[in-house]
Scaffold this motif. Structure first.
Motif, PDB file in Angstrom:
ATOM      1  N   LYS A 186     -25.454  34.099  39.995  1.00 37.79           N
ATOM      2  CA  LYS A 186     -23.943  34.265  39.340  1.00 37.79           C
ATOM      3  C   LYS A 186     -23.247  34.483  40.351  1.00 37.79           C
ATOM      4  CE  LYS A 186     -24.954  32.951  34.832  1.00 37.79           C
ATOM      5  NZ  LYS A 186     -23.843  32.201  34.346  1.00 37.79           N
ATOM      6  N   VAL A 187     -22.885  35.851  40.673  1.00 36.78           N
ATOM      7  CA  VAL A 187     -22.546  36.629  41.294  1.00 36.78           C
ATOM      8  C   VAL A 187     -21.888  35.756  42.902  1.00 36.78           C
ATOM      9  CG1 VAL A 187     -22.445  38.888  42.793  1.00 36.78           C
ATOM     10  CG2 VAL A 187     -22.826  39.129  40.299  1.00 36.78           C
ATOM     11  N   ASN A 188     -23.246  35.335  43.518  1.00 36.74           N
ATOM     12  CA  ASN A 188     -23.073  34.941  44.812  1.00 36.74           C
ATOM     13  C   ASN A 188     -22.280  33.537  44.550  1.00 36.74           C
ATOM     14  OD1 ASN A 188     -24.145  34.634  47.409  1.00 36.74           O
ATOM     15  ND2 ASN A 188     -25.318  32.740  46.688  1.00 36.74           N
ATOM     16  N   SER A 189     -22.785  32.541  43.702  1.00 31.29           N
ATOM     17  CA  SER A 189     -21.658  32.253  44.040  1.00 31.29           C
ATOM     18  C   SER A 189     -20.264  32.217  43.619  1.00 31.29           C
ATOM     19  CB  SER A 189     -21.971  30.954  42.521  1.00 31.29           C
ATOM     20  OG  SER A 189     -23.503  30.432  42.598  1.00 31.29           O
ATOM     21  N   HIS A 190     -20.321  32.996  42.966  1.00 27.23           N
ATOM     22  CA  HIS A 190     -18.453  33.539  43.177  1.00 27.23           C
ATOM     23  C   HIS A 190     -17.956  33.883  44.121  1.00 27.23           C
ATOM     24  CE1 HIS A 190     -14.956  35.045  40.880  1.00 27.23           C
ATOM     25  NE2 HIS A 190     -14.850  35.803  41.319  1.00 27.23           N
ATOM     26  N   ILE A 191     -18.887  35.015  44.805  1.00 28.12           N
ATOM     27  CA  ILE A 191     -18.223  35.433  46.404  1.00 28.12           C
ATOM     28  C   ILE A 191     -18.316  34.076  47.340  1.00 28.12           C
ATOM     29  CG2 ILE A 191     -19.335  36.685  47.943  1.00 28.12           C
ATOM     30  CD1 ILE A 191     -20.346  38.056  46.060  1.00 28.12           C
ATOM     31  N   LYS A 192     -18.933  33.248  46.878  1.00 30.31           N
ATOM     32  CA  LYS A 192     -18.836  32.068  47.743  1.00 30.31           C
ATOM     33  C   LYS A 192     -17.374  31.191  47.696  1.00 30.31           C
ATOM     34  CE  LYS A 192     -23.874  30.662  49.076  1.00 30.31           C
ATOM     35  NZ  LYS A 192     -24.497  29.885  49.182  1.00 30.31           N
ATOM     36  N   GLU A 193     -17.357  30.609  46.077  1.00 30.58           N
ATOM     37  CA  GLU A 193     -15.823  30.181  46.249  1.00 30.58           C
ATOM     38  C   GLU A 193     -14.968  31.657  46.395  1.00 30.58           C
ATOM     39  OE1 GLU A 193     -14.165  27.612  45.045  1.00 30.58           O
ATOM     40  OE2 GLU A 193     -16.137  27.064  44.888  1.00 30.58           O
ATOM     41  N   LEU A 194     -14.270  32.511  45.824  1.00 27.53           N
ATOM     42  CA  LEU A 194     -13.669  33.024  46.165  1.00 27.53           C
ATOM     43  C   LEU A 194     -13.360  33.289  47.772  1.00 27.53           C
ATOM     44  CD1 LEU A 194     -11.846  35.314  45.399  1.00 27.53           C
ATOM     45  CD2 LEU A 194     -13.677  37.150  45.998  1.00 27.53           C
ATOM     46  N   TRP A 195     -14.407  33.749  49.242  1.00 27.25           N
ATOM     47  CA  TRP A 195     -14.661  33.293  50.083  1.00 27.25           C
ATOM     48  C   TRP A 195     -13.734  32.075  50.418  1.00 27.25           C
ATOM     49  CZ3 TRP A 195     -13.768  36.761  54.004  1.00 27.25           C
ATOM     50  CH2 TRP A 195     -14.013  36.533  55.666  1.00 27.25           C
ATOM     51  N   LYS A 196     -13.896  30.625  49.696  1.00 27.95           N
ATOM     52  CA  LYS A 196     -13.817  29.526  50.191  1.00 27.95           C
ATOM     53  C   LYS A 196     -12.084  29.771  50.291  1.00 27.95           C
ATOM     54  CE  LYS A 196     -14.560  24.640  49.083  1.00 27.95           C
ATOM     55  NZ  LYS A 196     -14.587  23.409  47.972  1.00 27.95           N
ATOM     56  N   VAL A 197     -11.545  30.230  49.175  1.00 26.78           N
ATOM     57  CA  VAL A 197     -10.062  29.882  48.844  1.00 26.78           C
ATOM     58  C   VAL A 197      -9.569  31.017  49.589  1.00 26.78           C
ATOM     59  CG1 VAL A 197      -8.577  30.892  47.254  1.00 26.78           C
ATOM     60  CG2 VAL A 197     -10.617  29.473  46.219  1.00 26.78           C
ATOM     61  N   TYR A 198     -10.860  32.552  49.740  1.00 26.56           N
ATOM     62  CA  TYR A 198      -9.467  33.296  50.885  1.00 26.56           C
ATOM     63  C   TYR A 198      -9.802  32.341  52.223  1.00 26.56           C
ATOM     64  CZ  TYR A 198      -9.363  36.277  54.392  1.00 26.56           C
ATOM     65  OH  TYR A 198      -8.789  36.939  56.057  1.00 26.56           O
ATOM     66  N   LYS A 199     -10.643  31.604  52.740  1.00 28.46           N
ATOM     67  CA  LYS A 199     -10.407  30.975  54.265  1.00 28.46           C
ATOM     68  C   LYS A 199      -9.403  29.099  54.131  1.00 28.46           C
ATOM     69  CE  LYS A 199     -12.890  30.947  57.071  1.00 28.46           C
ATOM     70  NZ  LYS A 199     -13.491  31.839  58.022  1.00 28.46           N
ATOM     71  N   GLY A 200      -8.556  28.992  52.916  1.00 23.79           N
ATOM     72  CA  GLY A 200      -7.745  27.872  53.222  1.00 23.79           C
ATOM     73  C   GLY A 200      -6.941  28.188  52.629  1.00 23.79           C
ATOM     74  N   GLU A 207      -3.340  30.954  52.106  1.00 23.62           N
ATOM     75  CA  GLU A 207      -2.513  32.021  53.071  1.00 23.62           C
ATOM     76  C   GLU A 207      -2.950  33.432  52.009  1.00 23.62           C
ATOM     77  OE1 GLU A 207       2.134  31.730  53.450  1.00 23.62           O
ATOM     78  OE2 GLU A 207       1.147  29.933  54.639  1.00 23.62           O
ATOM     79  N   PHE A 208      -3.194  33.636  50.936  1.00 25.98           N
ATOM     80  CA  PHE A 208      -4.018  34.636  49.980  1.00 25.98           C
ATOM     81  C   PHE A 208      -5.152  34.307  49.406  1.00 25.98           C
ATOM     82  CE2 PHE A 208       0.110  32.236  48.553  1.00 25.98           C
ATOM     83  CZ  PHE A 208      -0.585  31.538  46.963  1.00 25.98           C
ATOM     84  N   VAL A 209      -5.293  35.218  48.863  1.00 22.14           N
ATOM     85  CA  VAL A 209      -5.796  35.746  46.723  1.00 22.14           C
ATOM     86  C   VAL A 209      -5.012  35.951  45.864  1.00 22.14           C
ATOM     87  CG1 VAL A 209      -8.136  35.451  47.851  1.00 22.14           C
ATOM     88  CG2 VAL A 209      -7.029  36.958  47.717  1.00 22.14           C
ATOM     89  N   GLU A 210      -5.324  35.471  44.660  1.00 21.84           N
ATOM     90  CA  GLU A 210      -4.957  35.935  43.208  1.00 21.84           C
ATOM     91  C   GLU A 210      -5.463  36.818  42.916  1.00 21.84           C
ATOM     92  OE1 GLU A 210      -0.716  33.649  42.394  1.00 21.84           O
ATOM     93  OE2 GLU A 210      -2.160  33.393  41.415  1.00 21.84           O
ATOM     94  N   SER A 211      -5.372  38.157  42.373  1.00 23.15           N
ATOM     95  CA  SER A 211      -6.106  39.152  41.499  1.00 23.15           C
ATOM     96  C   SER A 211      -6.368  38.161  40.024  1.00 23.15           C
ATOM     97  CB  SER A 211      -5.497  40.215  41.180  1.00 23.15           C
ATOM     98  OG  SER A 211      -4.013  40.209  40.152  1.00 23.15           O
ATOM     99  N   TYR A 212      -7.105  39.087  39.546  1.00 23.10           N
ATOM    100  CA  TYR A 212      -7.519  38.236  38.367  1.00 23.10           C
ATOM    101  C   TYR A 212      -7.201  38.589  36.994  1.00 23.10           C
ATOM    102  CZ  TYR A 212     -12.091  38.128  40.834  1.00 23.10           C
ATOM    103  OH  TYR A 212     -12.599  37.970  42.307  1.00 23.10           O
ATOM    104  N   TYR A 217      -3.768  40.254  36.718  1.00 19.05           N
ATOM    105  CA  TYR A 217      -1.662  39.732  36.829  1.00 19.05           C
ATOM    106  C   TYR A 217      -1.389  38.897  38.263  1.00 19.05           C
ATOM    107  CZ  TYR A 217      -1.145  43.831  33.583  1.00 19.05           C
ATOM    108  OH  TYR A 217      -1.630  44.913  32.140  1.00 19.05           O
ATOM    109  N   ASN A 218      -1.909  38.245  38.798  1.00 18.44           N
ATOM    110  CA  ASN A 218      -2.835  37.320  40.078  1.00 18.44           C
ATOM    111  C   ASN A 218      -1.296  37.644  41.335  1.00 18.44           C
ATOM    112  OD1 ASN A 218      -1.321  35.104  36.860  1.00 18.44           O
ATOM    113  ND2 ASN A 218      -3.145  35.151  38.186  1.00 18.44           N
ATOM    114  N   ARG A 219      -1.912  39.311  41.368  1.00 22.86           N
ATOM    115  CA  ARG A 219      -1.160  39.832  42.556  1.00 22.86           C
ATOM    116  C   ARG A 219      -1.566  39.198  43.365  1.00 22.86           C
ATOM    117  NH1 ARG A 219      -2.182  46.353  43.610  1.00 22.86           N
ATOM    118  NH2 ARG A 219      -1.793  46.139  41.193  1.00 22.86           N
ATOM    119  N   ARG A 220      -1.314  39.356  44.484  1.00 25.97           N
ATOM    120  CA  ARG A 220      -1.517  38.304  46.004  1.00 25.97           C
ATOM    121  C   ARG A 220      -2.294  39.275  46.894  1.00 25.97           C
ATOM    122  NH1 ARG A 220       3.429  32.984  46.387  1.00 25.97           N
ATOM    123  NH2 ARG A 220       2.560  32.351  45.139  1.00 25.97           N
ATOM    124  N   MET A 221      -2.731  39.129  47.458  1.00 26.40           N
ATOM    125  CA  MET A 221      -3.332  39.859  48.504  1.00 26.40           C
ATOM    126  C   MET A 221      -2.978  38.897  49.843  1.00 26.40           C
ATOM    127  SD  MET A 221      -6.811  41.678  47.241  1.00 26.40           S
ATOM    128  CE  MET A 221      -6.759  43.314  48.489  1.00 26.40           C
TER     129      MET A 221
END
Length: 420
Positions: A292-306, A308-313, A315-319
């Motif tokens: 499950k962790v591996n699937s989540h990491i892949k999805e997170l990386w997909k969001v990051y690559k596509g 300008e930012f990713v949001e925290s889980y 408070y939705n803080r943008r990185m």
């Protein structure tokens, strides 16, 4: 720039700033004292079209009268925690310029780069002098303030969630009693991962050594009081399990994972962190948790690559991608989990602190996966600790162990006493 040095100018300023929002910056007298123990040497106000500086304890002060103000308009400050500890201008509508800058850049604002040559000279030649800022020429403070406000004026915002700053201030103000005196910590939330550091006065409160006796100096402020610490069990794996949909059974989280590997507790715990932040091997893909962790990491990386930012889980803080260097899937996941840890702690504390305000006991230190309380045993009793335990554990989602001691070095386990 108007330097307020007569009563008529002060009265005009007082009337003006009650009619419009403004920037408020302040200079403490002593560069070595915590804001909680300090005093305001002078302060600066910038409205839409005017700048003012008001000497308070500075040696160029013009009056002995009270120069504090209560205003009804929004105020933009440099450091909300410092402002809340000690300020000459009070408002219920305060926003942190540094936090707004950090939210957009993922970096802290560098105030020191605006120090003048005069500041550097005085700090270098009079580093041991008390209240040194009271004798640095007021025009130099004015220059410093002007340059800061000029750079930050475009970062005025009231859209950012400041809960973390408010919670950290509440912890800082409680202080920690030592065998010599009361000392104060200072949390810095402006880090690359969002996990606060905590140091002040040469002491790193986030990394107090557990074995060399340096913790022994920390004691209770209460007569017959004790220190009590709550530690989360397997906090990171449980936080991760919560976001990927993996349910941990009752008992030790690290023991459970170790059993799924067929290893001892210590061996399993070490491997858990190795796999989480060093990369999951093909062999571990068969493990239900890591699958499950591996699937989540892949999805997170997909969001990051596509994006300008990713949001925290929480408070939705943008990185922002542009501010993240040398990133890879495991490193990004590590950053996000550290930020998740911080935000979950702040969320818990934001709910807990109002519930325990009426008690004598104090929350005095928060360190990633643990919380240290100065406990007034006589007046607050075990029910106080049980209430804290209930809030921290979130209905059993994040189990804790509890230790108690006369000082922070000699602590004994009392978990079963609270479970009873």
């Amino acid at each position: 720039m108007v330097i307020i040095n007569i009563k008529e100018e002060w009265e005009s300023l007082s009337q003006l700033i009650d009619k419009q929002p403004f920037i408020y910056l302040q200079m403490y007298s002593d560069v070595n004292l915590h804001p909680r123990e300090n005093r305001v040497s002078c302060y600066y106000i910038r409205t839409f079209d005017c700048e003012f500086i008001v000497p308070v304890y500075h040696n160029e002060k013009f009056t002995e009268e009270d120069l504090s103000l209560n205003v009804g308009k929004e105020v933009h400050v440099m450091d909300l925690k410092s402002y809340t500890h000690n300020s000459m201008v009070k408002s219920h509508d305060v926003y942190d310029l540094n936090w707004s800058y950090y939210m957009k850049t993922n970096e802290p604002f560098d105030v020191d780069k605006h120090l003048t040559n005069a500041h550097h000279h005085y700090y270098r030649t009079h580093y041991d002098k008390e209240n040194i800022n009271d004798v640095i020429p007021l025009v130099k403070h004015a220059e410093y303030f002007h340059n800061i406000s000029q750079e930050l004026i475009d970062f005025n915002s009231n859209d950012n969630d400041q809960t973390i700053l408010e919670v950290l201030h509440k912890i800082e103000k409680n202080g920690l009693q030592t065998t010599d005196k009361m000392v104060y910590s200072e949390y810095n939330p402006y880090t690359s991962t969002g996990r606060p550091s905590n140091r002040f006065g040469g002491m790193n409160f986030a990394a107090l050594n557990k074995t060399d006796g340096s913790r022994e100096q920390f004691i209770s402020r209460f007569k017959n009081g004790v220190l009590v610490e709550f530690d989360f069990d397997a906090y990171h794996p449980r936080l991760i399990g919560d976001i990927v949909g993996y349910d941990f059974p009752n008992g030790s989280g690290h023991k459970h994972l170790a059993e799924t590997y067929g290893l001892s507790y210590d061996e399993g715990k070490a491997l858990t962190f190795k796999y989480l932040y060093g990369g999951i091997t093909d062999e571990m893909m068969e493990n239900p948790f890591f699958n499950k962790v591996n699937s989540h990491i892949k999805e997170l990386w997909k969001v990051y690559k596509g994006s300008e930012f990713v949001e925290s889980y929480i408070y939705n803080r943008r990185m922002y991608k542009k501010n993240l260097q040398d990133m890879n899937p495991s490193k990004l996941f590590n950053y996000m989990v550290q930020l998740l840890e911080t935000e979950n702690n702040i969320k818990i504390l934001n709910n807990l602190l109002p519930e325990i305000e009426s008690y004598n006991s104090k929350l005095i230190l928060y360190n990633y996966d643990s919380f240290l309380f100065d406990f007034d045993y006589k007046n607050d009793g075990l029910e106080y600790l049980k209430k804290i335990k209930k809030f921290l554990e979130c209905d059993g989602k994040f189990p804790t162990t509890t230790t108690m001691g006369d000082n922070y070095h000699e602590m004994e386990d009392i978990t079963e006493k609270l479970n009873g």
